[in-house]
Write a protein that holds these residues in place. Sequence first.
Motif, short mmCIF file in Angstrom:
data_model
loop_
_atom_site.label_atom_id
_atom_site.label_comp_id
_atom_site.label_asym_id
_atom_site.label_seq_id
_atom_site.Cartn_x
_atom_site.Cartn_y
_atom_site.Cartn_z
N ILE A 1 43.17 28.40 48.87
CA ILE A 1 44.02 29.36 49.57
C ILE A 1 44.30 30.55 48.64
CG2 ILE A 1 46.29 29.74 50.63
CD1 ILE A 1 46.26 26.72 51.37
N GLY A 2 44.58 30.25 47.37
CA GLY A 2 44.79 31.32 46.38
C GLY A 2 43.56 32.17 46.20
N LEU A 3 42.39 31.52 46.21
CA LEU A 3 41.12 32.25 46.08
C LEU A 3 40.90 33.17 47.27
CD1 LEU A 3 38.65 32.51 44.24
CD2 LEU A 3 37.56 30.70 45.57
N LEU A 4 41.27 32.70 48.45
CA LEU A 4 41.18 33.54 49.66
C LEU A 4 42.05 34.78 49.50
CD1 LEU A 4 40.30 34.06 52.59
CD2 LEU A 4 42.19 32.59 53.33
N GLY A 5 43.26 34.59 48.96
CA GLY A 5 44.15 35.74 48.71
C GLY A 5 43.52 36.72 47.74
N THR A 6 42.85 36.20 46.71
CA THR A 6 42.18 37.06 45.73
C THR A 6 41.05 37.84 46.38
OG1 THR A 6 42.76 35.60 43.91
CG2 THR A 6 40.88 37.07 43.56
N VAL A 7 40.27 37.17 47.22
CA VAL A 7 39.16 37.84 47.92
C VAL A 7 39.69 38.97 48.80
CG1 VAL A 7 37.37 37.53 49.69
CG2 VAL A 7 37.62 35.85 47.85
N LEU A 8 40.78 38.69 49.52
CA LEU A 8 41.38 39.74 50.37
C LEU A 8 41.86 40.91 49.52
CD1 LEU A 8 43.45 37.55 52.88
CD2 LEU A 8 41.36 38.82 53.37
N GLY A 9 42.46 40.58 48.36
CA GLY A 9 42.95 41.63 47.46
C GLY A 9 41.82 42.49 46.91
N VAL A 10 40.70 41.85 46.56
CA VAL A 10 39.53 42.58 46.04
C VAL A 10 38.94 43.48 47.13
CG1 VAL A 10 37.17 42.31 45.17
CG2 VAL A 10 39.02 40.90 44.24
N ILE A 11 38.89 42.94 48.37
CA ILE A 11 38.41 43.76 49.49
C ILE A 11 39.28 45.01 49.63
CG2 ILE A 11 38.23 43.84 52.02
CD1 ILE A 11 37.47 40.84 51.90
N LYS A 12 40.59 44.80 49.54
CA LYS A 12 41.55 45.92 49.63
C LYS A 12 41.33 46.92 48.50
CE LYS A 12 46.56 46.68 49.51
NZ LYS A 12 47.87 46.00 49.36
N ALA A 13 41.08 46.39 47.30
CA ALA A 13 40.87 47.26 46.14
C ALA A 13 39.61 48.12 46.30
CB ALA A 13 40.77 46.41 44.88
N ALA B 1 41.86 55.14 40.93
CA ALA B 1 41.55 54.03 40.01
C ALA B 1 42.80 53.21 39.69
CB ALA B 1 40.93 54.57 38.72
N GLU B 2 43.93 53.89 39.50
CA GLU B 2 45.17 53.20 39.15
C GLU B 2 45.62 52.28 40.29
OE1 GLU B 2 49.77 54.28 37.97
OE2 GLU B 2 48.22 55.83 37.69
N VAL B 3 45.50 52.80 41.51
CA VAL B 3 45.87 52.02 42.70
C VAL B 3 44.97 50.80 42.83
CG1 VAL B 3 46.07 52.06 45.23
CG2 VAL B 3 46.72 54.07 43.89
N VAL B 4 43.68 51.00 42.57
CA VAL B 4 42.69 49.92 42.66
C VAL B 4 43.00 48.82 41.64
CG1 VAL B 4 40.26 49.32 42.31
CG2 VAL B 4 40.87 51.38 43.60
N MET B 5 43.32 49.21 40.42
CA MET B 5 43.61 48.23 39.38
C MET B 5 44.85 47.42 39.73
SD MET B 5 41.12 48.51 37.40
CE MET B 5 41.62 47.45 36.05
N ARG B 6 45.85 48.08 40.32
CA ARG B 6 47.05 47.36 40.74
C ARG B 6 46.73 46.36 41.84
NH1 ARG B 6 50.18 52.30 40.30
NH2 ARG B 6 50.01 52.58 42.56
N SER B 7 45.84 46.76 42.75
CA SER B 7 45.44 45.87 43.85
C SER B 7 44.72 44.64 43.32
CB SER B 7 44.51 46.62 44.82
OG SER B 7 45.19 47.66 45.46
N ILE B 8 43.83 44.84 42.34
CA ILE B 8 43.09 43.71 41.76
C ILE B 8 44.06 42.78 41.01
CG2 ILE B 8 41.38 43.06 40.01
CD1 ILE B 8 39.76 45.51 40.88
N SER B 9 45.02 43.38 40.31
CA SER B 9 46.02 42.59 39.59
C SER B 9 46.82 41.71 40.55
CB SER B 9 46.96 43.54 38.84
OG SER B 9 47.99 42.82 38.22
N THR B 10 47.23 42.31 41.67
CA THR B 10 47.97 41.55 42.69
C THR B 10 47.08 40.46 43.28
OG1 THR B 10 49.19 43.56 43.25
CG2 THR B 10 49.32 41.75 44.82
#
Length: 214
Positions: free
Chosen positions: A124-136, A148-157
């Motif tokens: 489930i956590g991995l799914l959240g990460t995949v969604l976050g990477v898609i968003k980034a 770039a700054e927004v993208v890095m924050r998205s990947i961090s989240t």
Amino acid sequence: MQDFVDIGEKFIFVVMLFASILAVAVFVERLIIFRKNLTKEAVSFLEHLIPLLRHKDHKGTEKLLHDQKEETAYTRFTQFSLEREKENPKGLFELMDAKILKERLHLEERLPILNTLGNNTPFIGLLGTVLGVIKAFYGLGTLGNSGAEVVMRSISTALLATAAGLAVAIPVVMANNYFSRKIKVITGNLEILSKEFHANLVTGKSSHSSHTHH
């Protein structure tokens, strides 16, 4: 699409929060049940019971049982065995096996919840990460280099979701393994009691009856 990913990401964290609350609730409830069977009093009960059985001391066994303040798997099993032994000693061994199985099922109750959470929260956590990477990456495509700054924050989240999944799963798996080991200890002790009952009370009674009949 962006709205869908945002909702999905938030939903993942809500699921993680619910999973952690559920895991803590199940752990505390099971710990209370298991602690009753692992106290010094419970161990002392076993240590005193076996010599009484070997001496075929019915009254002593009943008194020991009566003196116990807290009900455990051992006291329930002893009470059950004494009552059934008076009614029908011939079928007692099979009935004791059934009682051990019943006690095991009682101890295993709700443990499948821990097992399920331990196995699935990392995914489930991995799914959240995949969604976050898609968003980034979507943000990178929309904003370009300036984002770039927004993208890095998205990947961090996004990585937080995987961390949350592991943070829930690791203690849950450890708790599940702990309870599984204790179930083996308790059911092993019940099987020893069963053999002691059969060898000393039931066999002794039946041999005494056949001797009287002879």
